[in-house]
Design a protein around this motif. Structure first.
Motif, PDB file in Angstrom:
ATOM      1  N   ARG A 132       0.851  -0.953   0.012  1.00 10.61           N
ATOM      2  CA  ARG A 132      -0.388  -0.171   0.206  1.00 10.61           C
ATOM      3  C   ARG A 132       0.814   1.143  -0.225  1.00 10.61           C
ATOM      4  O   ARG A 132       1.815   1.235   0.776  1.00 10.61           O
ATOM      5  N   PHE A 133       0.073   2.584  -0.620  1.00  9.97           N
ATOM      6  CA  PHE A 133       1.102   3.765  -0.467  1.00  9.97           C
ATOM      7  C   PHE A 133      -0.294   4.371   0.631  1.00  9.97           C
ATOM      8  O   PHE A 133      -1.208   5.340  -0.301  1.00  9.97           O
ATOM      9  N   GLY A 134       0.792   4.605   1.761  1.00 10.78           N
ATOM     10  CA  GLY A 134      -0.697   5.103   2.728  1.00 10.78           C
ATOM     11  C   GLY A 134      -2.096   4.251   2.487  1.00 10.78           C
ATOM     12  O   GLY A 134      -2.066   3.507   2.634  1.00 10.78           O
ATOM     13  N   ASP A 135      -3.455   5.400   2.434  1.00 15.94           N
ATOM     14  CA  ASP A 135      -4.674   4.580   2.465  1.00 15.94           C
ATOM     15  C   ASP A 135      -4.846   4.369   1.437  1.00 15.94           C
ATOM     16  O   ASP A 135      -5.575   3.503   0.989  1.00 15.94           O
ATOM     17  N   ASN A 136      -3.587   4.357  -0.083  1.00 15.73           N
ATOM     18  CA  ASN A 136      -4.076   3.321  -1.710  1.00 15.73           C
ATOM     19  C   ASN A 136      -3.472   1.858  -1.107  1.00 15.73           C
ATOM     20  O   ASN A 136      -2.219   1.687  -1.071  1.00 15.73           O
ATOM     21  N   VAL A 137      -4.536   1.353  -0.980  1.00 17.51           N
ATOM     22  CA  VAL A 137      -3.801  -0.613  -0.845  1.00 17.51           C
ATOM     23  C   VAL A 137      -3.819  -1.102  -2.397  1.00 17.51           C
ATOM     24  O   VAL A 137      -4.721  -0.699  -3.774  1.00 17.51           O
ATOM     25  N   ILE A 138      -2.578  -1.098  -3.072  1.00 18.85           N
ATOM     26  CA  ILE A 138      -2.836  -1.696  -4.136  1.00 18.85           C
ATOM     27  C   ILE A 138      -2.615  -3.602  -4.122  1.00 18.85           C
ATOM     28  O   ILE A 138      -3.288  -3.890  -5.227  1.00 18.85           O
ATOM     29  N   TYR A 139      -1.821  -3.959  -3.402  1.00 17.37           N
ATOM     30  CA  TYR A 139      -1.881  -5.475  -3.579  1.00 17.37           C
ATOM     31  C   TYR A 139      -2.734  -6.132  -1.888  1.00 17.37           C
ATOM     32  O   TYR A 139      -2.175  -5.790  -1.063  1.00 17.37           O
ATOM     33  N   GLY A 197      -4.107  -5.502 -17.485  1.00 22.20           N
ATOM     34  CA  GLY A 197      -4.876  -4.091 -16.780  1.00 22.20           C
ATOM     35  C   GLY A 197      -5.517  -2.623 -16.631  1.00 22.20           C
ATOM     36  O   GLY A 197      -4.141  -2.400 -16.565  1.00 22.20           O
ATOM     37  N   GLY A 198      -5.726  -2.427 -15.950  1.00 21.89           N
ATOM     38  CA  GLY A 198      -6.195  -1.321 -15.844  1.00 21.89           C
ATOM     39  C   GLY A 198      -5.121   0.075 -15.344  1.00 21.89           C
ATOM     40  O   GLY A 198      -4.311  -0.395 -14.818  1.00 21.89           O
ATOM     41  N   SER A 199      -5.201   1.160 -15.917  1.00 21.11           N
ATOM     42  CA  SER A 199      -4.587   2.219 -15.286  1.00 21.11           C
ATOM     43  C   SER A 199      -4.514   2.307 -13.892  1.00 21.11           C
ATOM     44  O   SER A 199      -5.445   2.681 -13.362  1.00 21.11           O
ATOM     45  N   GLY A 200      -3.091   2.615 -14.016  1.00 25.12           N
ATOM     46  CA  GLY A 200      -3.167   2.928 -11.889  1.00 25.12           C
ATOM     47  C   GLY A 200      -3.546   1.395 -11.385  1.00 25.12           C
ATOM     48  O   GLY A 200      -3.530   2.096 -10.007  1.00 25.12           O
ATOM     49  N   MET A 201      -3.545   0.315 -11.871  1.00 25.40           N
ATOM     50  CA  MET A 201      -3.984  -0.921 -10.636  1.00 25.40           C
ATOM     51  C   MET A 201      -2.793  -0.775 -10.210  1.00 25.40           C
ATOM     52  O   MET A 201      -2.889  -1.607  -8.375  1.00 25.40           O
ATOM     53  N   GLY A 202      -1.344  -0.931 -10.514  1.00 23.16           N
ATOM     54  CA  GLY A 202      -0.423  -1.455 -10.247  1.00 23.16           C
ATOM     55  C   GLY A 202       0.626  -2.465 -11.157  1.00 23.16           C
ATOM     56  O   GLY A 202       0.732  -3.186 -10.207  1.00 23.16           O
ATOM     57  N   LYS A 203       0.703  -1.941 -11.957  1.00 24.54           N
ATOM     58  CA  LYS A 203       1.413  -3.423 -12.783  1.00 24.54           C
ATOM     59  C   LYS A 203       2.896  -2.890 -12.342  1.00 24.54           C
ATOM     60  O   LYS A 203       3.344  -3.895 -12.331  1.00 24.54           O
ATOM     61  N   SER A 204       3.529  -0.873 -13.086  1.00 22.99           N
ATOM     62  CA  SER A 204       4.334  -0.511 -12.348  1.00 22.99           C
ATOM     63  C   SER A 204       5.046  -1.414 -11.256  1.00 22.99           C
ATOM     64  O   SER A 204       5.767  -1.846 -10.931  1.00 22.99           O
ATOM     65  N   VAL A 205       3.936  -1.111 -10.129  1.00 20.52           N
ATOM     66  CA  VAL A 205       4.459  -1.530  -8.820  1.00 20.52           C
ATOM     67  C   VAL A 205       4.770  -2.721  -8.504  1.00 20.52           C
ATOM     68  O   VAL A 205       6.044  -3.373  -8.038  1.00 20.52           O
ATOM     69  N   CYS A 206       4.762  -3.606  -9.691  1.00 27.62           N
ATOM     70  CA  CYS A 206       3.794  -5.287  -9.237  1.00 27.62           C
ATOM     71  C   CYS A 206       5.714  -5.703  -9.765  1.00 27.62           C
ATOM     72  O   CYS A 206       6.840  -6.116  -9.015  1.00 27.62           O
ATOM     73  N   PHE A 241      12.603   0.172 -18.180  1.00 30.72           N
ATOM     74  CA  PHE A 241      11.259   1.224 -17.867  1.00 30.72           C
ATOM     75  C   PHE A 241      10.304   1.972 -19.007  1.00 30.72           C
ATOM     76  O   PHE A 241      11.181   1.611 -20.086  1.00 30.72           O
ATOM     77  N   GLN A 242       9.279   2.257 -18.046  1.00 33.93           N
ATOM     78  CA  GLN A 242       8.135   2.921 -19.073  1.00 33.93           C
ATOM     79  C   GLN A 242       8.831   3.994 -19.923  1.00 33.93           C
ATOM     80  O   GLN A 242       8.821   4.210 -21.470  1.00 33.93           O
ATOM     81  N   GLY A 243       9.583   5.064 -19.516  1.00 31.52           N
ATOM     82  CA  GLY A 243      10.109   6.112 -19.981  1.00 31.52           C
ATOM     83  C   GLY A 243      11.490   5.530 -20.980  1.00 31.52           C
ATOM     84  O   GLY A 243      11.553   6.068 -21.576  1.00 31.52           O
ATOM     85  N   ASP A 245       8.599  -2.363 -19.111  1.00 32.15           N
ATOM     86  CA  ASP A 245       7.281  -1.980 -19.036  1.00 32.15           C
ATOM     87  C   ASP A 245       6.782  -1.248 -19.923  1.00 32.15           C
ATOM     88  O   ASP A 245       7.398  -0.037 -20.336  1.00 32.15           O
ATOM     89  N   GLU A 246       5.417  -2.013 -20.161  1.00 29.35           N
ATOM     90  CA  GLU A 246       5.285  -1.011 -21.197  1.00 29.35           C
ATOM     91  C   GLU A 246       6.134  -0.504 -22.526  1.00 29.35           C
ATOM     92  O   GLU A 246       6.255   0.022 -23.082  1.00 29.35           O
ATOM     93  N   PRO A 247       6.556  -2.101 -23.148  1.00 27.91           N
ATOM     94  CA  PRO A 247       7.318  -1.235 -23.789  1.00 27.91           C
ATOM     95  C   PRO A 247       7.138  -1.128 -25.546  1.00 27.91           C
ATOM     96  O   PRO A 247       8.526  -0.525 -25.912  1.00 27.91           O
ATOM     97  N   THR A 268       2.100  -4.894 -20.185  1.00 29.12           N
ATOM     98  CA  THR A 268       1.404  -3.987 -21.568  1.00 29.12           C
ATOM     99  C   THR A 268       0.148  -3.559 -21.388  1.00 29.12           C
ATOM    100  O   THR A 268      -1.000  -4.668 -21.534  1.00 29.12           O
ATOM    101  N   HIS A 269      -0.067  -2.912 -22.865  1.00 27.39           N
ATOM    102  CA  HIS A 269      -2.039  -2.331 -22.816  1.00 27.39           C
ATOM    103  C   HIS A 269      -1.903  -2.566 -24.314  1.00 27.39           C
ATOM    104  O   HIS A 269      -2.919  -2.788 -25.017  1.00 27.39           O
ATOM    105  N   ASP A 270      -0.919  -3.251 -25.181  1.00 30.93           N
ATOM    106  CA  ASP A 270      -1.008  -4.108 -26.481  1.00 30.93           C
ATOM    107  C   ASP A 270      -1.460  -5.348 -26.353  1.00 30.93           C
ATOM    108  O   ASP A 270      -0.662  -6.243 -26.139  1.00 30.93           O
TER     109      ASP A 270
END
Ligand SMILES: Nc1ncnc2c1ncn2[C@@H]1O[C@H](COP(=O)(O)OP(=O)(O)OP(=O)(O)O)[C@@H](O)[C@H]1O
Length: 252
Positions: free
Chosen positions: A13-20, A37-46, A87-89, A168-170, A201-203
């Motif tokens: 989790r990040f504070g109140d934001n529970v990821i897994y 999985g959807g955006s912001g759900m925690g794929k990169s965190v994984c 990395f994504q960037g 991460d999103e290559p 990936t989202h692809d």
């Protein structure tokens, strides 16, 4: 065979934001395992959990059975030599030429000669489709397009021949031919070098065409893991809607 990477009952989790919450899955050596999985759900965190870039509150994150959260600096260095993250960037060092970027890890971790490094750099740039540009090795990142930078960053990650590559999103921001090229490269690294790949990936074509297994993140876990055919045939509405890009106006 024991998994190469395993996450078992992980809480993050990040504070109140529970990821897994009680999240588990295992990746076998040599497979290409894709996370969707959807955006912001925690794929990169994984992915970051797997190489010790983020701590976890409870559970186990294991690389070849060793707890990543308990590794000291030397173990982490070794881990990140074996498990490369793209990395994504597409992070390149802006002040270094493409050659110095691509061979950075070789200088850090090996005793290769300049000639060997040159050959390896050319081989890796060929793999990502930048070999056509004879001057590429001597160019600075600022003079490359976004897509070229991304591919140069990929070349940098594969130069050291890691056991595992985390992507991460290559393909974000690449044109269709280069998306296909990245897919081809992932398959080639698996086939020729036995590399294990974990791809966020989202692809969807990349997920279907490159993966041995696909895992869908949903409600802080991976309840849906299977071959591309199994995931495509999964009757759960959230899977069907996600993979087919079905959008409901009432979701806004
Ligand atoms: N270092 C951090 N500190 C605080 N919150 C973070 C941190 N890293 C990620 N998060 C939060 O964790 C959540 C998951 O982020 P993550 O980047 O893993 O999403 P994602 O599934 O990869 O999304 P996308 O598909 O949009 O890239 C987000 O709510 C994000 O804001």
């Amino acid at each position: 065979m024991a998994p190469i990477i395993e996450l078992r009952n992980v809480y993050k989790r990040f504070g109140d934001n529970v990821i897994y919450e009680d999240m588990s899955f295992a990746v076998e050596a040599g497979e290409t395992f894709t996370i969707i999985g959807g955006s912001g759900m925690g794929k990169s965190v994984c992915l970051k959990l797997m190489i010790g870039l983020l701590p976890y509150e409870a559970g186990h994150v294991l690389y070849r059975g060793k707890e990543v959260g308990e590794m000291d600096a030397e173990n982490l260095r070794e881990l990140r030599r074996n498990v490369a993250m793209v990395f994504q960037g597409g992070a390149l060092f802006d002040s270094m030429s493409v050659f110095d970027n691509v061979t950075y890890a070789l200088r850090e971790h090996t005793k290769m000669s300049d000639q060997e490094m040159l050959e390896r750099a050319r081989e890796c740039l060929d793999m990502v489709g930048l070999g056509y540009d004879k001057e590429i090795l001597y160019r600075m990142p600022a003079s490359l397009s976004g897509g070229m930078r991304k591919r140069a960053a990929l070349a940098r990650s594969i130069a050291i021949k890691p056991e595992v590559i985390l992507y991460d999103e290559p393909t974000t921001g690449l044109d269709p031919a280069n998306i296909e090229r990245i897919g081809h490269m992932i398959r080639k690294l698996q086939k020729e070098l036995g590399v294990t790949s974990i791809v966020v990936t989202h692809d969807m074509p990349i997920a279907w065409n490159c993966s041995n297994r696909v895992a869908m993140l949903w409600q802080r876990k991976f309840p849906y893991i299977g071959t591309p055919a199994e995931i495509q045939a999964n009757p759960a509405p959230e899977v069907h809607e996600f993979i087919n890009g079905i959008y409901h106006e009432d979701q806004d």
